[in-house]
Design a protein around this motif. Structure first.
Motif, PDB file in Angstrom:
ATOM      1  N   GLN A 183       0.829  -1.210   0.000  1.00 32.57           N
ATOM      2  CA  GLN A 183       0.000   0.000   0.000  1.00 32.57           C
ATOM      3  C   GLN A 183       0.860   1.255   0.000  1.00 32.57           C
ATOM      4  O   GLN A 183       0.576   2.220  -0.715  1.00 32.57           O
ATOM      5  N   GLU A 184       1.930   1.249   0.798  1.00 37.11           N
ATOM      6  CA  GLU A 184       2.817   2.416   0.835  1.00 37.11           C
ATOM      7  C   GLU A 184       3.523   2.623  -0.504  1.00 37.11           C
ATOM      8  O   GLU A 184       3.728   3.764  -0.932  1.00 37.11           O
ATOM      9  N   CYS A 185       3.919   1.530  -1.142  1.00 41.41           N
ATOM     10  CA  CYS A 185       4.640   1.641  -2.418  1.00 41.41           C
ATOM     11  C   CYS A 185       3.712   1.898  -3.596  1.00 41.41           C
ATOM     12  O   CYS A 185       4.174   2.386  -4.631  1.00 41.41           O
ATOM     13  N   GLY A 186       2.440   1.549  -3.469  1.00 46.20           N
ATOM     14  CA  GLY A 186       1.532   1.660  -4.596  1.00 46.20           C
ATOM     15  C   GLY A 186       0.582   2.822  -4.517  1.00 46.20           C
ATOM     16  O   GLY A 186       0.808   3.880  -5.126  1.00 46.20           O
ATOM     17  N   ARG A 245      11.721   8.197  -2.899  1.00 47.23           N
ATOM     18  CA  ARG A 245      10.634   8.156  -1.916  1.00 47.23           C
ATOM     19  C   ARG A 245      10.673   6.890  -1.073  1.00 47.23           C
ATOM     20  O   ARG A 245      10.780   6.938   0.148  1.00 47.23           O
ATOM     21  N   THR A 246      10.608   5.748  -1.726  1.00 50.98           N
ATOM     22  CA  THR A 246      10.487   4.489  -1.006  1.00 50.98           C
ATOM     23  C   THR A 246      11.845   3.902  -0.631  1.00 50.98           C
ATOM     24  O   THR A 246      12.006   3.372   0.471  1.00 50.98           O
ATOM     25  N   GLY A 247      12.817   3.983  -1.542  1.00 46.08           N
ATOM     26  CA  GLY A 247      14.137   3.459  -1.199  1.00 46.08           C
ATOM     27  C   GLY A 247      14.746   4.168  -0.006  1.00 46.08           C
ATOM     28  O   GLY A 247      15.348   3.540   0.870  1.00 46.08           O
ATOM     29  N   ALA A 248      14.584   5.487   0.045  1.00 45.06           N
ATOM     30  CA  ALA A 248      15.085   6.240   1.196  1.00 45.06           C
ATOM     31  C   ALA A 248      14.347   5.855   2.470  1.00 45.06           C
ATOM     32  O   ALA A 248      14.941   5.761   3.550  1.00 45.06           O
ATOM     33  N   VAL A 341      12.450  -4.696 -12.934  1.00 43.26           N
ATOM     34  CA  VAL A 341      13.872  -4.704 -12.566  1.00 43.26           C
ATOM     35  C   VAL A 341      14.195  -3.521 -11.678  1.00 43.26           C
ATOM     36  O   VAL A 341      14.922  -3.647 -10.675  1.00 43.26           O
ATOM     37  N   PHE A 342      13.652  -2.363 -12.005  1.00 40.10           N
ATOM     38  CA  PHE A 342      13.911  -1.172 -11.186  1.00 40.10           C
ATOM     39  C   PHE A 342      13.375  -1.355  -9.766  1.00 40.10           C
ATOM     40  O   PHE A 342      14.013  -0.913  -8.797  1.00 40.10           O
ATOM     41  N   GLY A 343      12.218  -1.971  -9.632  1.00 42.21           N
ATOM     42  CA  GLY A 343      11.661  -2.191  -8.303  1.00 42.21           C
ATOM     43  C   GLY A 343      12.566  -3.058  -7.442  1.00 42.21           C
ATOM     44  O   GLY A 343      12.797  -2.759  -6.260  1.00 42.21           O
ATOM     45  N   VAL A 344      13.085  -4.133  -8.012  1.00 43.11           N
ATOM     46  CA  VAL A 344      13.995  -5.001  -7.258  1.00 43.11           C
ATOM     47  C   VAL A 344      15.273  -4.253  -6.890  1.00 43.11           C
ATOM     48  O   VAL A 344      15.768  -4.361  -5.756  1.00 43.11           O
ATOM     49  N   LEU A 345      15.823  -3.483  -7.823  1.00 39.03           N
ATOM     50  CA  LEU A 345      17.066  -2.753  -7.548  1.00 39.03           C
ATOM     51  C   LEU A 345      16.875  -1.710  -6.462  1.00 39.03           C
ATOM     52  O   LEU A 345      17.726  -1.554  -5.578  1.00 39.03           O
ATOM     53  N   VAL A 346      15.780  -0.973  -6.516  1.00 36.91           N
ATOM     54  CA  VAL A 346      15.520   0.053  -5.496  1.00 36.91           C
ATOM     55  C   VAL A 346      15.354  -0.582  -4.121  1.00 36.91           C
ATOM     56  O   VAL A 346      15.890  -0.088  -3.116  1.00 36.91           O
ATOM     57  N   ALA A 347      14.625  -1.692  -4.048  1.00 39.54           N
ATOM     58  CA  ALA A 347      14.430  -2.369  -2.766  1.00 39.54           C
ATOM     59  C   ALA A 347      15.748  -2.918  -2.231  1.00 39.54           C
ATOM     60  O   ALA A 347      16.043  -2.793  -1.027  1.00 39.54           O
ATOM     61  N   LEU A 348      16.554  -3.509  -3.092  1.00 39.30           N
ATOM     62  CA  LEU A 348      17.844  -4.037  -2.648  1.00 39.30           C
ATOM     63  C   LEU A 348      18.762  -2.920  -2.151  1.00 39.30           C
ATOM     64  O   LEU A 348      19.428  -3.079  -1.114  1.00 39.30           O
ATOM     65  N   ALA A 349      18.804  -1.807  -2.871  1.00 35.90           N
ATOM     66  CA  ALA A 349      19.671  -0.703  -2.462  1.00 35.90           C
ATOM     67  C   ALA A 349      19.243  -0.137  -1.112  1.00 35.90           C
ATOM     68  O   ALA A 349      20.076   0.069  -0.219  1.00 35.90           O
ATOM     69  N   GLY A 350      17.944   0.103  -0.942  1.00 26.74           N
ATOM     70  CA  GLY A 350      17.476   0.673   0.317  1.00 26.74           C
ATOM     71  C   GLY A 350      17.678  -0.265   1.489  1.00 26.74           C
ATOM     72  O   GLY A 350      18.152   0.147   2.555  1.00 26.74           O
ATOM     73  N   GLY A 365      21.323   9.045   8.382  1.00 24.98           N
ATOM     74  CA  GLY A 365      21.267   9.993   7.267  1.00 24.98           C
ATOM     75  C   GLY A 365      22.188   9.596   6.139  1.00 24.98           C
ATOM     76  O   GLY A 365      21.816   9.698   4.956  1.00 24.98           O
ATOM     77  N   ASP A 366      23.393   9.141   6.474  1.00 23.81           N
ATOM     78  CA  ASP A 366      24.320   8.692   5.428  1.00 23.81           C
ATOM     79  C   ASP A 366      23.763   7.482   4.676  1.00 23.81           C
ATOM     80  O   ASP A 366      23.896   7.381   3.452  1.00 23.81           O
ATOM     81  N   ALA A 367      23.137   6.557   5.404  1.00 24.99           N
ATOM     82  CA  ALA A 367      22.565   5.378   4.748  1.00 24.99           C
ATOM     83  C   ALA A 367      21.418   5.761   3.830  1.00 24.99           C
ATOM     84  O   ALA A 367      21.273   5.206   2.728  1.00 24.99           O
ATOM     85  N   THR A 368      20.607   6.730   4.250  1.00 23.96           N
ATOM     86  CA  THR A 368      19.492   7.176   3.405  1.00 23.96           C
ATOM     87  C   THR A 368      20.002   7.817   2.122  1.00 23.96           C
ATOM     88  O   THR A 368      19.516   7.528   1.020  1.00 23.96           O
ATOM     89  N   THR A 369      20.979   8.697   2.260  1.00 21.59           N
ATOM     90  CA  THR A 369      21.555   9.344   1.074  1.00 21.59           C
ATOM     91  C   THR A 369      22.181   8.319   0.139  1.00 21.59           C
ATOM     92  O   THR A 369      21.998   8.367  -1.079  1.00 21.59           O
ATOM     93  N   SER A 370      22.927   7.394   0.713  1.00 22.69           N
ATOM     94  CA  SER A 370      23.581   6.371  -0.106  1.00 22.69           C
ATOM     95  C   SER A 370      22.561   5.484  -0.805  1.00 22.69           C
ATOM     96  O   SER A 370      22.776   5.062  -1.952  1.00 22.69           O
ATOM     97  N   ALA A 371      21.422   5.201  -0.145  1.00 22.45           N
ATOM     98  CA  ALA A 371      20.395   4.373  -0.771  1.00 22.45           C
ATOM     99  C   ALA A 371      19.794   5.053  -1.989  1.00 22.45           C
ATOM    100  O   ALA A 371      19.570   4.419  -3.029  1.00 22.45           O
ATOM    101  N   VAL A 372      19.538   6.360  -1.879  1.00 27.78           N
ATOM    102  CA  VAL A 372      18.970   7.092  -3.018  1.00 27.78           C
ATOM    103  C   VAL A 372      19.956   7.126  -4.183  1.00 27.78           C
ATOM    104  O   VAL A 372      19.598   6.861  -5.339  1.00 27.78           O
ATOM    105  N   VAL A 373      21.202   7.448  -3.883  1.00 28.96           N
ATOM    106  CA  VAL A 373      22.211   7.533  -4.949  1.00 28.96           C
ATOM    107  C   VAL A 373      22.413   6.168  -5.603  1.00 28.96           C
ATOM    108  O   VAL A 373      22.458   6.037  -6.838  1.00 28.96           O
TER     109      VAL A 373
END
Length: 395
Positions: A183-186, A245-248, A341-350, A365-373
């Protein structure tokens, strides 16, 4: 007692006066070998210190002293005032190349002084250590990159095993968590996806209209927007939105759990954090991203149609018919594959950045920034790879 008499007594190895009053206990004494002793007698409390840093610095500067020794055999009560004084005295000794000997201090005072020294070393001036060579810096950078690659490979292996257990019905994750994350992602992401996709379609149509109008081919704006949005841009924009939004959010939540030692509690209870935390997020984004991609395609086409109808005076049915002729079914499937593919990559990175988060607020904060990048870079790289593969396959 005059200053001259006090100085003469100090040079002879006697105690110097504390504040000039007769009868007070001595504080500083210089031994015949030049060692200066700082005697801590009685109470040393903030606002009532028997000696100041300037007085100690004056004694150090008056005559060469190889060492300053702290003696606290008769020390009674003390507080942060004593620690502040000793820390500043130690700093003066470092400037004058005088050895600061704190072996005579209580164990608690020494520990607090060591902690203060570590904090000052981390936040103060950089140490005057030997400058590293270019080859050494390259080697250290290569080691860091290699360690990150190994860590990422291990995490991918754990996530793959968790997905395999999920497909066989043996994964330990809650269905309620999966539904909430979906629900949060959709549904909750629809407003921002609508706005961004509509504007991207509008921009593509406007840029294309400026060039195509020179040749009288305004109708091909529908083909341009349709193919670009459906094949690539819709999935890319949805992926970038979800990365920011979601990965962070994934990285921040799991990182906060790491700081609060909740993940350690899960491990203690015998629960695999990858299955319990990472797996529902991977499945949720992998399922919801294709749906968001289809919705982003629709909004992008609507944005392009707004430009075609309002700016180029095209008929709505004519625009839609041209879009239907230009866009093929395989373009939809390519875009949907991109989005999955993008959904899996974003989830794995975050999730990876969240699990590898440190134990402080700044680390979150560093982990959040790194997840977005990491998520955005992964999306761009995956787009390039998929595009090349589609070109080689002729689709």
């Amino acid at each position: 007692m005059s200053d001259g008499n006090s100085r003469q007594r100090l040079e002879d190895g006697a105690w110097s006066r504390r504040d000039g009053r007769p009868g007070t206990a001595p504080v500083l004494v210089r031994r015949p070998d030049g060692v200066l002793r700082l005697c801590l007698d009685g109470d040393w409390l903030a606002g009532r210190l028997p000696v100041t840093v300037e007085q100690v610095a004056a004694e150090l500067a008056d005559g060469p002293a190889p060492r300053l020794v702290c003696v606290a055999d008769t020390l009674e009560r003390w507080d942060s005032g004593l620690l502040s004084l000793l820390a500043r005295v130690r700093e003066r000794c470092d400037r004058l190349d005088v050895i600061f000997d704190d072996s005579g201090l209580p164990a608690g005072v020494r520990r607090l002084l060591a902690l203060a020294g570590n904090e000052a070393g981390q936040g103060g001036r950089p140490s005057d250590s030997k400058r590293t060579t270019l080859l050494e810096r390259i080697g250290r950078g290569g080691i860091v990159v290699w360690c990150h690659l190994v860590d990422m490979t291990v995490f991918l292996g754990e996530a793959t095993v968790a997905c395999g257990r999920f497909l066989t019905g043996r994964a330990r994750c809650r269905r309620s968590d999966l539904l909430v994350i979906m629900q949060e992602c959709g549904a909750q992401a629809l407003p921002i996806v609508s706005l961004i996709s509509l504007l991207v379609g509008l921009i593509l149509a406007f840029v294309g209209a400026v060039q195509l109008s020179l040749f009288g081919a305004q109708i091909y704006v529908a083909s341009l927007v349709g193919i670009a949005i459906v094949r690539v841009m819709g999935a890319i924009m949805a992926g970038i939105i979800m990365a920011g939004r979601t990965g962070a959010a994934f990285a921040a939540r799991i990182g906060t759990m790491q700081v609060n030692e909740e993940i350690d509690a899960l491990v203690t209870l015998g629960i695999n954090p990858v299955e319990f935390l990472v797996l529902p997020r991977i499945v949720a984004l992998a399922v919801m991203m294709p749906l968001l991609c289809l919705y982003a395609d629709l909004m992008g086409i609507v944005g392009g149609m707004a430009v075609g109808v309002l700016m180029l005076d095209l008929n709505i049915m004519e625009y839609l018919e041209m879009t239907k002729k230009a866009v093929r079914l395989q373009d939809f499937w390519i875009g949907i594959f991109h989005s999955a593919v993008f959904g899996v990559l974003v989830a794995l990175a975050g999730c990876h950045r969240g699990l590898r988060c440190g134990r402080s607020a700044s680390a979150v904060g560093d982990a959040t920034t790194s997840a977005v990048v990491t998520g955005i870079v992964s999306i761009i790289v995956a787009t390039a790879v998929i595009t090349v593969a589609c070109n080689m396959l002729g689709i």
